[in-house]
Design an enzyme around this catalytic site. Structure first.
Site, PDB file in Angstrom:
ATOM      1  N   THR A   1     -50.262   4.409 -20.200  1.00 35.46           N
ATOM      2  CA  THR A   1     -50.613   5.408 -21.210  1.00 35.46           C
ATOM      3  C   THR A   1     -50.073   5.042 -22.576  1.00 35.46           C
ATOM      4  O   THR A   1     -50.672   5.370 -23.602  1.00 35.46           O
ATOM      5  CB  THR A   1     -50.070   6.790 -20.764  1.00 35.46           C
ATOM      6  OG1 THR A   1     -50.776   7.184 -19.596  1.00 35.46           O
ATOM      7  CG2 THR A   1     -50.245   7.846 -21.826  1.00 35.46           C
TER       8      THR A   1
ATOM      9  N   TYR B   1     -57.812  10.544 -21.162  1.00 44.74           N
ATOM     10  CA  TYR B   1     -57.781   9.293 -21.928  1.00 44.74           C
ATOM     11  C   TYR B   1     -57.889   8.112 -20.969  1.00 44.74           C
ATOM     12  O   TYR B   1     -57.838   8.285 -19.754  1.00 44.74           O
ATOM     13  CB  TYR B   1     -56.466   9.206 -22.722  1.00 44.74           C
ATOM     14  CG  TYR B   1     -55.258   9.247 -21.832  1.00 44.74           C
ATOM     15  CD1 TYR B   1     -54.749   8.079 -21.266  1.00 44.74           C
ATOM     16  CD2 TYR B   1     -54.642  10.438 -21.502  1.00 44.74           C
ATOM     17  CE1 TYR B   1     -53.658   8.111 -20.406  1.00 44.74           C
ATOM     18  CE2 TYR B   1     -53.550  10.481 -20.649  1.00 44.74           C
ATOM     19  CZ  TYR B   1     -53.070   9.321 -20.110  1.00 44.74           C
ATOM     20  OH  TYR B   1     -52.000   9.346 -19.257  1.00 44.74           O
TER      21      TYR B   1
ATOM     22  N   SER C   1     -51.138   1.976 -14.469  1.00 40.33           N
ATOM     23  CA  SER C   1     -50.161   1.579 -13.448  1.00 40.33           C
ATOM     24  C   SER C   1     -50.397   2.242 -12.101  1.00 40.33           C
ATOM     25  O   SER C   1     -49.797   1.841 -11.103  1.00 40.33           O
ATOM     26  CB  SER C   1     -48.724   1.812 -13.918  1.00 40.33           C
ATOM     27  OG  SER C   1     -48.316   3.141 -13.745  1.00 40.33           O
TER      28      SER C   1
ATOM     29  N   THR D   1     -46.503   5.199 -16.506  1.00 42.34           N
ATOM     30  CA  THR D   1     -45.437   6.001 -15.886  1.00 42.34           C
ATOM     31  C   THR D   1     -45.641   6.187 -14.381  1.00 42.34           C
ATOM     32  O   THR D   1     -44.692   6.481 -13.669  1.00 42.34           O
ATOM     33  CB  THR D   1     -45.336   7.389 -16.538  1.00 42.34           C
ATOM     34  OG1 THR D   1     -46.572   8.091 -16.346  1.00 42.34           O
ATOM     35  CG2 THR D   1     -45.004   7.295 -18.004  1.00 42.34           C
ATOM     36  N   ASP D   2     -46.890   6.043 -13.889  1.00 40.69           N
ATOM     37  CA  ASP D   2     -47.171   6.430 -12.506  1.00 40.69           C
ATOM     38  C   ASP D   2     -46.394   5.624 -11.470  1.00 40.69           C
ATOM     39  O   ASP D   2     -45.908   6.180 -10.487  1.00 40.69           O
ATOM     40  CB  ASP D   2     -48.679   6.329 -12.223  1.00 40.69           C
ATOM     41  CG  ASP D   2     -49.452   7.452 -12.891  1.00 40.69           C
ATOM     42  OD1 ASP D   2     -48.833   8.444 -13.317  1.00 40.69           O
ATOM     43  OD2 ASP D   2     -50.701   7.336 -12.984  1.00 40.69           O
TER      44      ASP D   2
ATOM     45  N   LYS E   1     -40.224   9.369 -11.218  1.00 41.42           N
ATOM     46  CA  LYS E   1     -40.984  10.315 -12.038  1.00 41.42           C
ATOM     47  C   LYS E   1     -40.851  11.697 -11.412  1.00 41.42           C
ATOM     48  O   LYS E   1     -41.075  11.861 -10.210  1.00 41.42           O
ATOM     49  CB  LYS E   1     -42.448   9.879 -12.113  1.00 41.42           C
ATOM     50  CG  LYS E   1     -43.248  10.650 -13.161  1.00 41.42           C
ATOM     51  CD  LYS E   1     -44.640  10.054 -13.351  1.00 41.42           C
ATOM     52  CE  LYS E   1     -45.378  10.790 -14.460  1.00 41.42           C
ATOM     53  NZ  LYS E   1     -46.733  10.252 -14.697  1.00 41.42           N
TER      54      LYS E   1
ATOM     55  N   GLU F   1     -26.215   9.099   7.672  1.00 40.20           N
ATOM     56  CA  GLU F   1     -26.477   8.519   9.000  1.00 40.20           C
ATOM     57  C   GLU F   1     -25.920   9.402  10.114  1.00 40.20           C
ATOM     58  O   GLU F   1     -24.827   9.936   9.973  1.00 40.20           O
ATOM     59  CB  GLU F   1     -25.799   7.148   9.100  1.00 40.20           C
ATOM     60  CG  GLU F   1     -26.339   6.091   8.147  1.00 40.20           C
ATOM     61  CD  GLU F   1     -27.509   5.309   8.740  1.00 40.20           C
ATOM     62  OE1 GLU F   1     -28.005   5.706   9.825  1.00 40.20           O
ATOM     63  OE2 GLU F   1     -27.924   4.321   8.122  1.00 40.20           O
TER      64      GLU F   1
HETATM   65  N1  ASP Z   1     -51.893   6.586 -15.309  1.00 39.07           N
HETATM   66  C1  ASP Z   1     -50.973   6.159 -16.356  1.00 39.07           C
HETATM   67  C2  ASP Z   1     -50.285   4.892 -15.893  1.00 39.07           C
HETATM   68  O1  ASP Z   1     -49.431   4.970 -15.048  1.00 39.07           O
HETATM   69  C3  ASP Z   1     -49.996   7.230 -16.640  1.00 39.07           C
HETATM   70  C4  ASP Z   1     -48.977   6.931 -17.687  1.00 39.07           C
HETATM   71  O2  ASP Z   1     -48.738   5.806 -18.103  1.00 39.07           O
HETATM   72  O3  ASP Z   1     -48.324   7.910 -18.125  1.00 39.07           O
HETATM   73  O4  ASP Z   1     -50.610   3.823 -16.338  1.00 39.07           O
END
Ligand code: ASP
Length: 318
Positions: free
Chosen positions: A19, A33, A65, A98-99, A169, A290
């Site tokens: 993103t 987007y 990602s 972020t994913d 995340k 454990e």
């Molecule tokens: N779908 C995006 C990615 O992981 C989400 C992000 O970057 O916030 O590339």
């Protein structure tokens, strides 16, 4: 103000998409987007404060990602090892989505455990948003990569720095969308200074050998899946995966990694048949403690981290 830099304070910025490099037709659109549209050099140019700094930009991949692949991980680890070995490079920044950032960060920390900083940086809003978070995050990431004594794989968003081996995340859309479970953040970037809360991740010898092990590993890499224990769970998913040839299974158990008895029975038979099993918790924080006789536990690792750990174990590079 930052200290004056010399050509020996070079920071390399590797682009992989996400993103942070995403664009939308409408500046008010922070959901509809397309990720991975702008090149890493464009991201750098969009931050005026980076102009004139000793930087190098290189595009390693250009993807959302959520679609991260093991061949991209291998390419990224290879390029990182190359740049980290250059004496004039003080640190490397990786722009990432972020994913799956937490998976890439964990993978890189396990494989490289570098004595220089590798800062994974991302954004929750595309570059075209009215209030895009990417440019500030990128500026902070370069500052962090130049911080004396800083080392290890790190993740930085919203002024908060997490250890690559701990980050996950935690929110679907807020700008400060990452946490580190019980461990908490490592540091904060406050204006133009870094305030560390605890030591940076320690380097580990053997990165060259681990990377060589990955580069020579047969393709495809071993198949590792995550299954979850829950009310009404049974053994069918495990049996189907075993029949299809899965090599490793991570089970996200309830509470302290406890398992539905029907699911546990299937996992135990899979283990006897040669499938490696690793048990963690579906709880958002805390370690699995454990208990005697239980399936092997993954400590404080999340199911996603445990999956990468098991993959590396199966590849014999842990
Ligand atoms: N779908 C995006 C990615 O992981 C989400 C992000 O970057 O916030 O590339």
């Amino acid at each position: 103000m930052q200290n004056a830099q010399t050509a020996l304070d070079k920071v390399v910025i590797l682009g992989t998409g996400g993103t942070i490099a995403g664009t939308a037709a409408d500046a008010g659109d922070t959901v509809g987007y397309t990720a991975g549209q702008l090149g890493v050099a464009q991201l750098v140019t969009a931050v005026p404060a980076l102009a004139g700094q000793p930087l190098e930009a290189e595009q390693v991949a250009q993807l959302d990602s959520k679609d991260m692949r093991f061949d991209v991980w291998l390419q990224l680890a290879t390029r990182l090892a190359h740049h980290l070995a250059r004496p004039e490079v003080v640190g490397v920044v990786v722009t990432h989505g972020t994913d799956t950032l937490e998976e890439t960060a964990f993978f890189l920390q396990q494989v490289l455990a570098p004595a220089k900083p590798v800062v994974l940086v991302a954004a929750m809003r595309p570059a075209t948003a009215l209030l895009a978070d990417g440019p500030q995050n990128l500026l902070d990431a370069v500052l962090l990569a130049r911080t004396p004594g800083c080392q290890g794989v790190l993740a930085l968003l919203g002024g908060t720095v997490h250890a690559g081996g701990e980050v996950r995340k935690t929110h679907t859309y807020r700008l400060d969308a990452f946490g580190s479970g019980d461990a908490g953040p490592l540091a904060y970037v406050e204006a133009d200074r870094v305030r560390a809360l605890r030591p940076w991740p320690a380097p580990r010898a053997g990165a060259v050998e681990r990377l060589a092990g990955l580069q020579s590993a047969p393709q495809p890499w071993p198949w590792v899946e995550i299954v979850t224990s829950a009310a009404g769970a049974d053994g069918r998913a495990v049996q189907a995966l075993q029949a299809a040839g899965v090599a490793g299974l991570v089970v996200a158990g309830t509470g302290n990694g406890t398992l539905h008895e029907a699911l546990e029975a299937a996992l135990r038979s899979a283990e006897v048949a040669g499938v490696q099993v690793l048990r963690c918790s579906r709880c958002l924080a805390g370690s699995v403690i454990e208990v005697p006789g239980a399936l092997p536990a993954a400590g404080a690792l999340t199911p996603q981290q445990a999956r990468v750990a098991l993959l590396l174990r199966l590849l014999h590079v842990d």
